[in-house]
Design an enzyme around this catalytic site. Structure first.
Site, short mmCIF file in Angstrom:
data_model
loop_
_atom_site.label_atom_id
_atom_site.label_comp_id
_atom_site.label_asym_id
_atom_site.label_seq_id
_atom_site.Cartn_x
_atom_site.Cartn_y
_atom_site.Cartn_z
N HIS A 23 0.86 -1.20 0.00
CA HIS A 23 0.00 0.00 0.00
C HIS A 23 0.89 1.25 0.00
O HIS A 23 0.77 2.10 0.89
CB HIS A 23 -0.92 0.05 1.23
CG HIS A 23 -2.14 -0.83 1.10
ND1 HIS A 23 -2.83 -1.28 2.20
CD2 HIS A 23 -2.79 -1.31 0.03
CE1 HIS A 23 -3.85 -2.02 1.81
NE2 HIS A 23 -3.86 -2.06 0.49
N HIS A 79 -11.99 -8.44 -6.72
CA HIS A 79 -11.63 -7.15 -6.11
C HIS A 79 -10.77 -6.40 -7.12
O HIS A 79 -9.94 -7.00 -7.80
CB HIS A 79 -10.86 -7.46 -4.82
CG HIS A 79 -10.27 -6.33 -4.07
ND1 HIS A 79 -10.83 -5.07 -4.01
CD2 HIS A 79 -9.16 -6.27 -3.28
CE1 HIS A 79 -10.07 -4.31 -3.23
NE2 HIS A 79 -9.05 -5.01 -2.79
N GLU A 81 -8.51 -3.90 -6.61
CA GLU A 81 -7.24 -3.29 -6.22
C GLU A 81 -6.10 -3.92 -7.04
O GLU A 81 -6.15 -5.10 -7.40
CB GLU A 81 -7.00 -3.47 -4.71
CG GLU A 81 -5.98 -2.48 -4.17
CD GLU A 81 -5.99 -2.34 -2.65
OE1 GLU A 81 -6.69 -3.11 -1.96
OE2 GLU A 81 -5.28 -1.44 -2.14
N ASP A 83 -3.23 -5.11 -6.66
CA ASP A 83 -2.47 -6.31 -6.31
C ASP A 83 -3.17 -7.59 -6.77
O ASP A 83 -2.57 -8.66 -6.76
CB ASP A 83 -2.16 -6.36 -4.80
CG ASP A 83 -3.37 -6.16 -3.93
OD1 ASP A 83 -4.30 -5.43 -4.33
OD2 ASP A 83 -3.40 -6.71 -2.81
N HIS A 146 -12.26 -5.30 1.91
CA HIS A 146 -12.12 -4.00 2.54
C HIS A 146 -12.40 -2.83 1.59
O HIS A 146 -12.20 -1.67 1.98
CB HIS A 146 -10.72 -3.85 3.16
CG HIS A 146 -9.62 -3.79 2.11
ND1 HIS A 146 -8.70 -2.78 2.12
CD2 HIS A 146 -9.35 -4.54 1.04
CE1 HIS A 146 -7.86 -2.93 1.11
NE2 HIS A 146 -8.25 -4.01 0.45
N ASP A 165 -9.14 -10.80 -0.13
CA ASP A 165 -8.31 -10.26 0.95
C ASP A 165 -8.67 -10.83 2.33
O ASP A 165 -7.79 -10.97 3.19
CB ASP A 165 -8.46 -8.73 1.02
CG ASP A 165 -7.63 -8.01 -0.04
OD1 ASP A 165 -6.59 -8.54 -0.44
OD2 ASP A 165 -8.03 -6.91 -0.44
N TYR A 193 -2.40 -8.28 9.97
CA TYR A 193 -3.19 -7.98 8.78
C TYR A 193 -4.59 -7.51 9.18
O TYR A 193 -5.10 -6.51 8.69
CB TYR A 193 -3.24 -9.25 7.95
CG TYR A 193 -3.92 -9.21 6.61
CD1 TYR A 193 -3.17 -9.05 5.45
CD2 TYR A 193 -5.29 -9.41 6.47
CE1 TYR A 193 -3.77 -9.08 4.20
CE2 TYR A 193 -5.89 -9.43 5.24
CZ TYR A 193 -5.13 -9.26 4.10
OH TYR A 193 -5.73 -9.29 2.87
N HIS A 226 -3.90 -13.53 -0.33
CA HIS A 226 -2.55 -13.27 0.20
C HIS A 226 -2.22 -14.34 1.22
O HIS A 226 -3.03 -14.62 2.11
CB HIS A 226 -2.47 -11.93 0.92
CG HIS A 226 -2.70 -10.72 0.07
ND1 HIS A 226 -1.83 -10.31 -0.91
CD2 HIS A 226 -3.73 -9.82 0.06
CE1 HIS A 226 -2.30 -9.20 -1.48
NE2 HIS A 226 -3.46 -8.88 -0.91
FE1 FEO Z 1 -7.35 -5.00 -1.26
FE2 FEO Z 1 -5.02 -7.39 -1.54
O1 FEO Z 1 -5.98 -5.92 -2.07
#
Ligand code: FEO
Length: 395
Positions: A23, A79, A81, A83, A146, A165, A193, A226
């Site tokens: 991030h 998602h 984002e 990543d 999230h 996530d 996390y 992750h």
């Molecule tokens: Fe919210 Fe692993 O990205």
């Protein structure tokens, strides 16, 4: 190289051993991370999520060695984002027109980031996609877990929840499964996390956990985006999330300070001594902000019932490290935690008042007026700091 998760489900992600900040500069990843992408090869072939942008070309290249990309029928973007979606532009260049299943909000985030009008197929909670051999994908919106676009995908018959996530950790590993990795590392990275990423959404998570449980879907595996795939007792992490989402705290008091000439540092140590004397059972920890990692400290705050913050007075206020860390704590929206303030000063001595105001604004219950000391603490001042620590322990 792909790794088998179960039956015709394979991991095709990227282990990022070298990642140390995530991030941007907001989250420390001492143990790296992974971007988990999954390939389901039933009558239909499905790709669930991709990897972070820097690994896009590598990802598509590796995937094309495992499978003819044209054979992919469906892509699921849980998602938006980067990543997890970062390899979509490279992939979609190779297979334009393939449908991408995602939430309405994910269409916005993917379009907003990549400015591409891909073949989006909007899904919502309960929608199903037949992938052959009697198996279906069931979609579950995970709004604000999230991001507003977050979603989980459930694979029937194999009973795998692709949770994205949720339930993840920034934890690079080659073993893939939760039962094969170091359990202390796994727990520490899981709670860090949660503390740093999910705490602000705990009230939403509580409802979502109830909703997912009420769907009655048997869960044999939780395949996160992750860290590990939870295959041994996967509900253990769900149970942990239930605890953590309920204003979690342990019997811990954490003293956090920054200092200029070690006066405030001495107070921190004396306050901790007082806490320990008054309550030998409480866990007391002392951290220098200048020498600690912010995200590790947030994890300690997450575990604490009380946080004692210290700063010397600087320009009628507090050190910027302390102000910045209180801002970070405010972002976490902690509930049910107490706070107290302390600090040394030479001339005007506003730091304690400023910390009290900021901690109250950050959602902490400030339990007393705080303790301030002019100049370097002498014997009497040190004893007074010990007494202040005792008061905190009793509060
Ligand atoms: Fe919210 Fe692993 O990205």
């Amino acid at each position: 190289m792909k790794k088998k998760v179960k039956n015709n489900v394979f991991w095709v992600g990227k282990v990022d051993w070298e990642l140390r900040k995530f991030h941007g500069n907001e989250y420390s990843t001492h143990k790296g991370s992974s971007y988990n992408s999954y390939l389901i090869q039933e009558e239909k072939t499905v790709l669930i999520d991709t990897v972070w942008t820097p690994f896009a070309e590598e990802f598509v290249e590796n995937l094309s060695k495992e499978i003819d990309l044209d054979k992919i029928d469906y892509i699921v973007a849980n998602h938006g984002e980067v990543d997890h979606s970062g390899a979509l532009p490279a992939l979609m260049k190779r297979i334009p027109g393939k449908p991408i299943y995602c939430t309405e909000n994910a269409v916005k985030s993917l379009k907003g980031q990549y400015h591409e009008d891909w073949n989006f197929q909007v899904v919502k909670t309960g929608d199903k996609l037949d992938i052959g051999n009697g198996k279906e994908l069931v979609f579950v919106e995970m709004r604000m877990l999230h991001w507003p676009d977050s979603m989980a995908t459930y694979l029937t018959k194999d009973n795998i929840l692709f949770s994205n996530d949720a339930f993840g950790q920034h934890y690079a590993n080659e073993e893939l499964f939760n039962d094969l990795v170091d359990q202390c590392d796994l727990f520490n990275e899981s709670i860090k996390y949660y503390a740093n990423i999910l705490t602000p959404f705990s009230h939403i998570l509580r409802k979502k956990l109830d909703e997912v449980i009420s769907l009655g879907l048997p869960i044999d595996i939780i395949a996160t985006s992750h860290g590990v795939v939870w295959r041994e007792n996967p509900m253990q992490i769900v149970e942990k999330y239930s605890q953590w989402a309920n204003d979690y705290q342990e019997n811990q008091i954490t003293v956090i300070y920054d200092t200029m000439w070690n006066g405030t540092k001495l107070l921190a140590e004396k306050i901790a001594e007082g806490i320990r004397l008054a309550d030998p059972d409480v866990v007391v920890k002392v951290f220098s902000l200048a020498k600690s990692d912010d995200n590790d400290l947030i994890t300690e705050v997450f575990k604490s019932k009380t946080v004692v913050m210290g700063s010397p007075t600087m320009s009628n206020s507090i050190l910027h490290s302390v102000a910045g860390f209180i801002h970070l704590m405010k972002e976490m929206r902690f509930k049910g935690k107490k706070a107290a303030a302390f600090g040394c000063y030479g001339w005007s001595g506003e730091s304690v008042k400023v910390i009290n105001e900021l901690m109250a604004d950050a959602g902490f219950e400030v339990i007393n007026e705080g303790y301030r000391n002019q100049w370097n603490p002498d014997g009497d001042s040190q004893n007074a700091a010990v007494d202040f620590g005792k008061k905190i322990a009793m509060a």
